[in-house]
Write a protein that holds these residues in place. Structure first.
Motif, mmCIF file in Angstrom:
data_model
loop_
_atom_site.group_PDB
_atom_site.id
_atom_site.type_symbol
_atom_site.label_atom_id
_atom_site.label_comp_id
_atom_site.label_asym_id
_atom_site.label_seq_id
_atom_site.Cartn_x
_atom_site.Cartn_y
_atom_site.Cartn_z
ATOM 1 N N THR A 160 -88.794 -97.917 -1.180
ATOM 2 C CA THR A 160 -88.488 -98.269 0.203
ATOM 3 C C THR A 160 -87.014 -98.076 0.519
ATOM 4 O O THR A 160 -86.660 -97.494 1.551
ATOM 5 C CB THR A 160 -88.901 -99.732 0.467
ATOM 6 O OG1 THR A 160 -90.308 -99.878 0.238
ATOM 7 C CG2 THR A 160 -88.583 -100.127 1.903
ATOM 8 N N THR A 194 -86.012 -94.172 0.283
ATOM 9 C CA THR A 194 -86.626 -93.411 1.371
ATOM 10 C C THR A 194 -85.997 -93.747 2.717
ATOM 11 O O THR A 194 -85.684 -92.852 3.518
ATOM 12 C CB THR A 194 -88.139 -93.673 1.427
ATOM 13 O OG1 THR A 194 -88.730 -93.343 0.172
ATOM 14 C CG2 THR A 194 -88.789 -92.852 2.524
ATOM 15 N N THR A 195 -85.809 -95.041 2.973
ATOM 16 C CA THR A 195 -85.231 -95.464 4.250
ATOM 17 C C THR A 195 -83.795 -94.980 4.398
ATOM 18 O O THR A 195 -83.384 -94.530 5.481
ATOM 19 C CB THR A 195 -85.292 -96.998 4.374
ATOM 20 O OG1 THR A 195 -86.650 -97.441 4.233
ATOM 21 C CG2 THR A 195 -84.755 -97.447 5.724
ATOM 22 N N MET A 232 -83.793 -91.217 5.045
ATOM 23 C CA MET A 232 -84.345 -90.955 6.373
ATOM 24 C C MET A 232 -83.333 -91.292 7.463
ATOM 25 O O MET A 232 -83.200 -90.566 8.456
ATOM 26 C CB MET A 232 -85.617 -91.767 6.575
ATOM 27 C CG MET A 232 -86.302 -91.491 7.912
ATOM 28 S SD MET A 232 -87.010 -92.959 8.676
ATOM 29 C CE MET A 232 -85.560 -93.952 9.004
ATOM 30 N N SER A 238 -91.547 -88.280 2.545
ATOM 31 C CA SER A 238 -91.509 -89.413 3.478
ATOM 32 C C SER A 238 -90.163 -89.592 4.162
ATOM 33 O O SER A 238 -89.968 -90.579 4.873
ATOM 34 C CB SER A 238 -91.858 -90.711 2.720
ATOM 35 O OG SER A 238 -93.094 -90.602 2.058
ATOM 36 N N SER A 291 -88.985 -88.139 9.909
ATOM 37 C CA SER A 291 -89.854 -88.707 10.932
ATOM 38 C C SER A 291 -89.446 -88.169 12.295
ATOM 39 O O SER A 291 -88.341 -88.455 12.784
ATOM 40 C CB SER A 291 -89.772 -90.238 10.931
ATOM 41 O OG SER A 291 -90.504 -90.773 12.019
ATOM 42 N N TYR A 300 -88.943 -91.004 15.008
ATOM 43 C CA TYR A 300 -87.683 -91.739 14.959
ATOM 44 C C TYR A 300 -86.526 -90.889 15.470
ATOM 45 O O TYR A 300 -85.596 -91.405 16.096
ATOM 46 C CB TYR A 300 -87.407 -92.221 13.538
ATOM 47 C CG TYR A 300 -88.401 -93.239 13.032
ATOM 48 C CD1 TYR A 300 -88.976 -94.155 13.903
ATOM 49 C CD2 TYR A 300 -88.767 -93.296 11.692
ATOM 50 C CE1 TYR A 300 -89.891 -95.093 13.458
ATOM 51 C CE2 TYR A 300 -89.675 -94.227 11.233
ATOM 52 C CZ TYR A 300 -90.242 -95.120 12.120
ATOM 53 O OH TYR A 300 -91.142 -96.058 11.674
ATOM 54 N N THR A 310 -85.032 -98.857 11.092
ATOM 55 C CA THR A 310 -84.960 -99.266 9.686
ATOM 56 C C THR A 310 -86.102 -100.198 9.321
ATOM 57 O O THR A 310 -86.777 -100.012 8.300
ATOM 58 C CB THR A 310 -83.618 -99.953 9.404
ATOM 59 O OG1 THR A 310 -82.547 -99.053 9.695
ATOM 60 C CG2 THR A 310 -83.527 -100.381 7.945
ATOM 61 N N LYS A 361 -89.479 -98.422 9.317
ATOM 62 C CA LYS A 361 -89.612 -97.547 8.146
ATOM 63 C C LYS A 361 -89.847 -98.361 6.887
ATOM 64 O O LYS A 361 -90.629 -97.950 6.021
ATOM 65 C CB LYS A 361 -88.358 -96.683 7.996
ATOM 66 C CG LYS A 361 -88.477 -95.625 6.904
ATOM 67 C CD LYS A 361 -89.601 -94.650 7.207
ATOM 68 C CE LYS A 361 -89.711 -93.557 6.148
ATOM 69 N NZ LYS A 361 -90.787 -92.596 6.445
ATOM 70 N N GLU A 412 -93.405 -99.297 6.948
ATOM 71 C CA GLU A 412 -94.207 -98.110 6.654
ATOM 72 C C GLU A 412 -94.208 -97.787 5.162
ATOM 73 O O GLU A 412 -95.257 -97.503 4.571
ATOM 74 C CB GLU A 412 -93.657 -96.927 7.440
ATOM 75 C CG GLU A 412 -94.352 -95.605 7.168
ATOM 76 C CD GLU A 412 -93.650 -94.436 7.838
ATOM 77 O OE1 GLU A 412 -93.676 -93.315 7.291
ATOM 78 O OE2 GLU A 412 -93.062 -94.640 8.918
ATOM 79 N N CYS A 413 -93.038 -97.844 4.533
ATOM 80 C CA CYS A 413 -92.948 -97.553 3.100
ATOM 81 C C CYS A 413 -93.668 -98.616 2.278
ATOM 82 O O CYS A 413 -94.348 -98.300 1.298
ATOM 83 C CB CYS A 413 -91.483 -97.465 2.676
ATOM 84 S SG CYS A 413 -90.592 -96.044 3.328
#
Length: 291
Positions: free
Chosen positions: A92, A95-96, A99, A160, A163, A166, A212, A215, A218-219
């Motif tokens: 998480t 990835t965040t 992203m 991932s 997006s 976003y 944030t 996401k 989502e993760c």
């Protein structure tokens, strides 16, 4: 005198209608809240029941007479729930973070920079939102497999980190910032990256917080891709770990222990949402408002 009485009567009737409408509205909202929250209540309630007391209930009970925390102890000692939580946390956060970098730079480029084909590229980006994820998951699987990234964190993270939604949300927010600020900054010799860091990001902070949090949720709830790209329990996330626990951990009949594991997985997201719920609503409202 009669006019005053009629006015008072109309006023009293209007007040009564408003009171009745308010009471009915709150009753409906309360009923809806009970319907929505009952599954969470039942999950937490069951997690504190012992295996024997749960199986001995011919009629489900809505209260606990002898609560126990043994199910929570078992969730972290008899299965690898702790490992699943750590894996999910790493997935998480990484990835965040990646992203956010991609989304911020992309939204800035589409909202402030001028380059050939910008509108066409952005239109193509938006068209990707119409393609279901299920249609590209096979392509992603083949690509990650060919790169030798199965059963690895890079294989989990890479598909991932982008997006389109976003990017669109943040672009709309950036476009609300007056162009005069950007032109004045350029006259003063401010670079684009410095302007982005010092002006645009602070102004768009509510939207960035919203992105944030969404996401992270989502993760944390990601299931299909982690289940497809990993068959090694050392890389399972919590959503996949629950299935592993059900099949090879407590067994299908130990429902209280399963509920304890689910509660342990759900609590972080519940706390996160309760803390930042106002920021989420504020960010979505700012991102969707023009002018």
């Amino acid at each position: 005198m009669s006019d005053n009485q009629d006015f008072e009567k109309i006023k009293a009737n209007d007040k009564a209608r408003k009171l009745t409408s308010g009471v009915a509205r709150y009753l409906l909202l309360t009923l809806w809240a009970l319907i929505v929250l009952f599954p969470f209540y039942w999950m937490i309630l069951t997690s504190f029941k012992s295996y024997s007391s749960y199986n001995g209930e011919y009629v489900p009970r809505l209260i606990i007479t002898s609560p126990t925390v043994q199910n929570y102890i078992s969730a972290f000692t008899e299965v690898s729930l702790g490992t699943y939580l750590v894996n999910t946390f790493i997935f998480t956060v990484v990835t965040t973070a990646i992203m956010l970098v991609i989304v911020v730079l992309s939204a800035f480029a589409f909202s402030r920079l001028e380059f050939p084909g910008k509108n066409l590229v952005f239109t193509m980006f938006l068209s990707l939102m119409m393609i279901p994820n299920e249609l590209v998951i096979i392509t992603n699987y083949v690509t990650i497999t060919d790169l030798g990234m199965r059963n690895s964190f890079p294989g989990l993270v890479l598909p991932s980190v982008l997006s389109v939604f976003y990017i669109y949300l943040l672009k709309e927010n950036f476009e609300q910032i007056p162009d005069e600020l950007y032109k004045a900054a350029k006259v003063d010799g401010t670079s684009d990256m410095r302007y982005l860091r010092r002006v645009m990001i602070p102004i768009a902070k509510p939207t960035l917080i919203t992105i944030t949090i969404l996401k992270v949720i989502e993760c944390w709830n990601s299931y299909v891709w982690p289940r497809l790209i990993t068959d090694d329990a050392n890389y399972f996330l919590v959503s996949n770990g629950i299935q592993e626990i059900r099949e090879n951990g407590f067994g299908r009949e130990n429902i209280p222990a399963m509920m304890a594991a689910v509660v342990a997985i759900s609590v972080p997201l519940m706390i996160l949402f309760l803390i930042f719920r106002k920021k989420i609503m504020e960010g979505v409202a700012r991102g969707g408002t023009k002018g």
